[in-house]
Design a protein around this motif. Structure first.
Motif, PDB file in Angstrom:
ATOM      1  N   SER A   1      13.568   8.387   1.731  1.00 21.89           N
ATOM      2  CA  SER A   1      14.090   9.117   0.499  1.00 21.89           C
ATOM      3  C   SER A   1      14.818   8.415  -0.468  1.00 21.89           C
ATOM      4  O   SER A   1      14.708   8.516  -1.828  1.00 21.89           O
ATOM      5  N   GLN A   2      15.954   8.045   0.063  1.00 23.22           N
ATOM      6  CA  GLN A   2      16.890   7.246  -0.649  1.00 23.22           C
ATOM      7  C   GLN A   2      16.129   5.970  -1.647  1.00 23.22           C
ATOM      8  O   GLN A   2      16.561   5.698  -2.722  1.00 23.22           O
ATOM      9  N   THR A   3      15.249   5.160  -0.849  1.00 23.82           N
ATOM     10  CA  THR A   3      14.662   4.271  -1.757  1.00 23.82           C
ATOM     11  C   THR A   3      13.869   4.878  -2.707  1.00 23.82           C
ATOM     12  O   THR A   3      13.493   4.264  -3.832  1.00 23.82           O
ATOM     13  N   LEU A   4      12.967   5.999  -2.607  1.00 20.44           N
ATOM     14  CA  LEU A   4      12.117   6.379  -3.249  1.00 20.44           C
ATOM     15  C   LEU A   4      12.832   7.168  -4.590  1.00 20.44           C
ATOM     16  O   LEU A   4      12.293   7.319  -5.700  1.00 20.44           O
TER      17      LEU A   4
ATOM     18  N   SER B   1       1.348   8.363   7.591  1.00 20.86           N
ATOM     19  CA  SER B   1       1.903   9.772   7.218  1.00 20.86           C
ATOM     20  C   SER B   1       1.849  10.040   5.772  1.00 20.86           C
ATOM     21  O   SER B   1       1.507  11.221   5.462  1.00 20.86           O
ATOM     22  N   GLN B   2       1.966   8.954   5.110  1.00 19.68           N
ATOM     23  CA  GLN B   2       1.979   9.033   3.459  1.00 19.68           C
ATOM     24  C   GLN B   2       0.225   9.242   3.345  1.00 19.68           C
ATOM     25  O   GLN B   2      -0.127  10.283   2.197  1.00 19.68           O
ATOM     26  N   GLN B   3      -0.514   8.710   3.897  1.00 23.19           N
ATOM     27  CA  GLN B   3      -2.088   8.993   3.534  1.00 23.19           C
ATOM     28  C   GLN B   3      -2.397  10.384   3.933  1.00 23.19           C
ATOM     29  O   GLN B   3      -3.254  11.192   3.317  1.00 23.19           O
ATOM     30  N   GLN B   4      -1.655  10.752   5.118  1.00 28.07           N
ATOM     31  CA  GLN B   4      -1.793  12.394   5.422  1.00 28.07           C
ATOM     32  C   GLN B   4      -1.210  13.280   4.384  1.00 28.07           C
ATOM     33  O   GLN B   4      -1.959  14.403   4.160  1.00 28.07           O
TER      34      GLN B   4
ATOM     35  N   GLU C   1       0.893  -1.202   0.046  1.00 31.04           N
ATOM     36  CA  GLU C   1       0.045   0.080  -0.164  1.00 31.04           C
ATOM     37  C   GLU C   1       0.896   1.236   0.013  1.00 31.04           C
ATOM     38  O   GLU C   1       0.545   2.262  -0.539  1.00 31.04           O
ATOM     39  N   PHE C   2       1.796   1.029   0.810  1.00 34.84           N
ATOM     40  CA  PHE C   2       2.851   2.550   0.596  1.00 34.84           C
ATOM     41  C   PHE C   2       3.349   2.627  -0.585  1.00 34.84           C
ATOM     42  O   PHE C   2       3.491   3.818  -0.807  1.00 34.84           O
ATOM     43  N   ALA C   3       3.897   1.753  -1.387  1.00 36.42           N
ATOM     44  CA  ALA C   3       4.381   1.567  -2.371  1.00 36.42           C
ATOM     45  C   ALA C   3       3.612   2.422  -3.517  1.00 36.42           C
ATOM     46  O   ALA C   3       3.777   3.326  -4.192  1.00 36.42           O
ATOM     47  N   ALA C   4       2.178   1.839  -3.325  1.00 37.42           N
ATOM     48  CA  ALA C   4       1.257   2.560  -4.387  1.00 37.42           C
ATOM     49  C   ALA C   4       0.860   3.959  -3.966  1.00 37.42           C
ATOM     50  O   ALA C   4       0.697   4.783  -4.845  1.00 37.42           O
ATOM     51  N   LEU C   5       0.782   4.351  -2.640  1.00 38.97           N
ATOM     52  CA  LEU C   5       0.441   5.574  -2.340  1.00 38.97           C
ATOM     53  C   LEU C   5       1.593   6.665  -2.826  1.00 38.97           C
ATOM     54  O   LEU C   5       1.510   7.736  -3.031  1.00 38.97           O
TER      55      LEU C   5
END
Length: 367
Positions: free
Chosen positions: A226-229, A275-278, A26-30
């Motif tokens: 951030s490094q992974t993204l 946090s990503q949803q927010q 879900e995080f990857a999708a968001l």
């Protein structure tokens, strides 16, 4: 009590990634959705989303430690350090200035390797105004570094970090681990949220500075994400953590008892996901704000604009209790008759929606 760093398997952390697979997906999708949204947004809206997130992180990461910063000074410091102000704005709150410097530098240098020099630089930025501690260096005092709560004489020790004499070697090992587990490293942890969780726990366990460990540890957690993204992450971990600080402290305390940290990873990945949803809600909110001003800017007088901006500053959660004549008078320093007239005009324009009636009448933004 024997803590994690005192055990023979330290720091060989163990965790079951299968327990967080759904959250990682879900995080990857968001995160992908956020990246797409940022590319599609107008430059001004994208910049506002970035600034609002950085300001929230700077303020909330300090509030977790019981320090309350001037929002305007944090904004000015971040804008100064990102080169957004042609003439740097003065900041009175030096702690806010330092927090802003840290946020801006962490964003600009996210892709770089972690070094001793960078950590000392961050520590100096954050706490250079503190005269009672040594800044820009590892702690060196002989007394134990303990996390303690309770009144004098009834203290409870929640955790004791490694002795100061061990910190230089322990931090060398931590920095090597952090860089080896980065994208392209020979021990790469490919799931960014998992690496972020481990990095934060590892750093907080060492507690290498006299003060500021929580704030720098959360900056390290965001650097790992951030490094992974492959881009500066757009979220505020501290906003989520601050909303339930006790859960954070409880999860840390339990995780520091042994080196099977599955429960900690589950907790921290859930914080990242929330946090990503927010952040998505914030971007949507800022876009609505932009559209609101596009529609009403030319119709609002200076008082109305000031009051509306104050309402928007409350964020997606909304302006508590709505706007009423009393609040409007306080914000704009105007008379009750003028406040009533301005509010009625905002209602007639369609900028406000009325809620309640009589003495309970209040107004909310029509977005």
């Amino acid at each position: 009590m024997i803590y994690n760093w005192q055990q023979p398997d330290w720091p060989e952390f163990r965790y079951d990634v299968s327990k967080v697979e759904d959250m990682l997906f879900e995080f990857a999708a968001l995160a992908g959705h956020v990246g797409g949204m940022l590319k599609a947004l107008p430059e001004a809206v994208r910049l506002e989303a970035v600034l609002d997130t950085m300001v929230a992180e700077a303020i909330k990461t300090s509030e977790i430690e019981g320090e309350y910063l001037s929002r305007q000074d944090v904004v000015s410091s971040i804008r100064n350090n990102l080169g957004l102000n042609q003439t740097p704005e003065a900041t009175k709150d030096k702690m806010a200035q330092g927090a802003g410097e840290l946020m801006a530098d962490a964003r600009k240098t996210y892709a770089g390797a972690l070094t001793v020099e960078k950590l000392f630089q961050w520590h100096t930025m954050l706490l250079k105004e503190q005269k009672r501690i040594h800044v820009g260096m590892w702690r060196s005092h002989e007394e134990p570094m303990q996390v303690v709560s309770g009144a004098l004489g009834k203290e409870k020790v929640h955790f004791e970090a490694p002795p100061s004499a061990r910190i230089p070697d322990e931090m060398s090992r931590f920095i090597q681990w952090f860089n080896q587990t980065a994208p392209g490293g020979d021990k790469e942890i490919r799931k960014g949220p998992v690496r972020s969780a481990v990095a934060h726990l590892y750093f907080e366990t060492l507690h290498p500075f006299e003060d500021g460990n929580g704030r720098i540890g959360r900056a390290i957690a965001e650097k790992a994400l951030s490094q992974t993204l492959g881009r500066p992450v757009l979220l505020s971990l501290s906003r989520t953590i601050e909303a339930d600080k006790q859960a954070y402290y409880n999860a840390l305390e339990q995780a520091q008892k042994n080196n099977d940290i599955t429960s900690w990873v589950i907790y921290f990945v859930s914080v990242i996901l929330t946090s990503q949803q927010q952040a998505i809600s914030l971007i949507d909110y800022i876009l609505k704000k932009s559209m609101f001003f596009d529609q009403f800017r030319d119709a609002l007088n200076e008082r109305q604009t000031k009051a509306v901006r104050r309402m928007f500053d409350a964020g997606p959660e909304g302006f508590e209790g709505g706007m009423n004549a009393r609040k409007y008078m306080g914000i704009t320093k105007t008379s009750k008759a003028t406040a009533t007239r301005d509010l009625q005009q905002l209602l007639e324009l369609g900028a406000f929606i009325q809620e309640g009636g009589g003495r309970s009448t209040c107004y909310v933004l029509n977005i």
